[in-house]
Design an enzyme around this catalytic site. Structure first.
Site, PDB file in Angstrom:
ATOM      1  N   ASP A  54       0.837  -1.198   0.000  1.00 41.81           N
ATOM      2  CA  ASP A  54       0.000   0.000   0.000  1.00 41.81           C
ATOM      3  C   ASP A  54       0.873   1.249   0.000  1.00 41.81           C
ATOM      4  OD1 ASP A  54       0.881  -0.198   2.708  1.00 41.81           O
ATOM      5  OD2 ASP A  54      -0.969  -1.237   3.236  1.00 41.81           O
ATOM      6  N   ASP A  77      -8.999  -4.654  14.164  1.00 45.61           N
ATOM      7  CA  ASP A  77     -10.345  -4.861  13.625  1.00 45.61           C
ATOM      8  C   ASP A  77     -10.364  -5.893  12.508  1.00 45.61           C
ATOM      9  OD1 ASP A  77      -9.045  -3.448  11.654  1.00 45.61           O
ATOM     10  OD2 ASP A  77     -10.457  -1.774  11.597  1.00 45.61           O
ATOM     11  N   HIS A  84      -8.370  -5.866   9.718  1.00 45.41           N
ATOM     12  CA  HIS A  84      -8.043  -5.397   8.372  1.00 45.41           C
ATOM     13  C   HIS A  84      -6.669  -5.904   7.935  1.00 45.41           C
ATOM     14  CE1 HIS A  84      -5.955  -1.895  10.421  1.00 45.41           C
ATOM     15  NE2 HIS A  84      -5.079  -2.176   9.465  1.00 45.41           N
ATOM     16  N   GLU A 106     -10.300  -2.055   5.138  1.00 47.42           N
ATOM     17  CA  GLU A 106     -10.999  -1.938   6.410  1.00 47.42           C
ATOM     18  C   GLU A 106     -12.221  -2.863   6.435  1.00 47.42           C
ATOM     19  OE1 GLU A 106      -9.820  -0.365   8.843  1.00 47.42           O
ATOM     20  OE2 GLU A 106      -8.419   1.112   8.028  1.00 47.42           O
TER      21      GLU A 106
END
Length: 261
Positions: free
Chosen positions: A67, A136, A138, A143
């Site tokens: 990324d 979470d 991800h 996300e």
């Protein structure tokens, strides 16, 4: 999916580095997908030690980025490109020619996303992709509720992520970009081998949901269950919520050495 429970982050880094070394022995020009952040640093440290110690030749390896921030000028020290060059490419003795990454400073960012997917395919695909995981669930910047078929694309950072990352920007959140380019989950799943490292008790719930929960967009990392060759390496703290932890320990302890990572 194979789950390997190790004593600590350093041991996890060594296990994965050994797997990468085996890959480079079989395929010297393998394309390695790398992640940024603190979690994968033990992998890179172990890999660099092997190269500097003379037990591994990584001179033909190639490196691909997971990324990138959108809007940072080329060469910005906190761009993920600069980070990967500094932490992985240069210490391994590779040149920038061995590096693939999306152009976060492009005028047409969506076109840059499409171009990066094409570049990965043209390079023969990622042989081994290193992943971290968020609390979470991800992976990359996919996300919760990201499409499990998503391709490389633009994502908006949550405010909490920008707050967390402000420490890299002189603790000034206004300097932290609002957007990133990330490989999509569908793109990530095209790698031949996925290796996720998770350490610390804060990742325990996410690891349990990823490994033992249902495949669901709410936990993007659960998509690893769909992959034919996925390895999850966790320390004892990150493994603390796994119901099948004893089984995972047993299978790894009795794994044939020829099977590798």
């Amino acid at each position: 999916m194979e789950v390997i429970i190790v004593p600590d982050a350093r041991a996890g880094g060594e296990v994965i580095a050994n797997g990468i070394a085996d890959l480079l022995w079989r395929k010297p020009d393998a394309l390695l997908g790398v992640a940024t952040g603190s979690t994968p640093l033990p992998i890179y440290e172990a890999l660099i030690a092997k190269v500097q110690g003379g037990s591994l030749d990584a001179s033909r390896a190639r490196v691909a980025q997971l990324d990138e921030y959108v809007g940072l000028p080329a060469g910005h020290p906190e761009s993920y490109r600069s980070t990967v060059l500094r932490q992985v490419v240069e210490p391994l003795g590779l040149s920038e020619d061995a590096f693939l990454g999306p152009d976060g400073s492009a005028q047409d960012v969506q076109a840059a996303c499409t171009a990066y997917d094409r570049a990965l395919a043209a390079a023969g695909g990622v042989d081994l992709q290193i992943l971290g995981i968020g609390t979470d669930g991800h992976i990359g910047f996919n996300e919760p509720c990201s499409s499990l078929a998503s391709r490389t694309r633009i994502k908006t950072l949550t405010e909490q992520t920008r707050i967390d990352n402000a420490r890299f920007f002189d603790n000034d959140i206004d300097q932290v970009p609002h957007h990133v380019i990330t490989q999509g989950i569908g793109t990530i799943l095209e790698a031949r081998h996925l290796v996720l490292l998770a350490t610390g008790e804060g990742k325990a719930d996410a690891v349990a949901a990823t490994v033992e929960g249902p495949v669901a967009a709410l936990i993007p990392a659960s998509a690893l269950q769909l992959h034919p060759h996925a390895t999850v390496v966790v320390d004892e703290a990150a493994a603390s919520k796994l119901k099948l932890a004893d089984y995972f320990r047993h299978t790894y302890a009795n794994k044939p050495s020829w099977q590798g990572l």
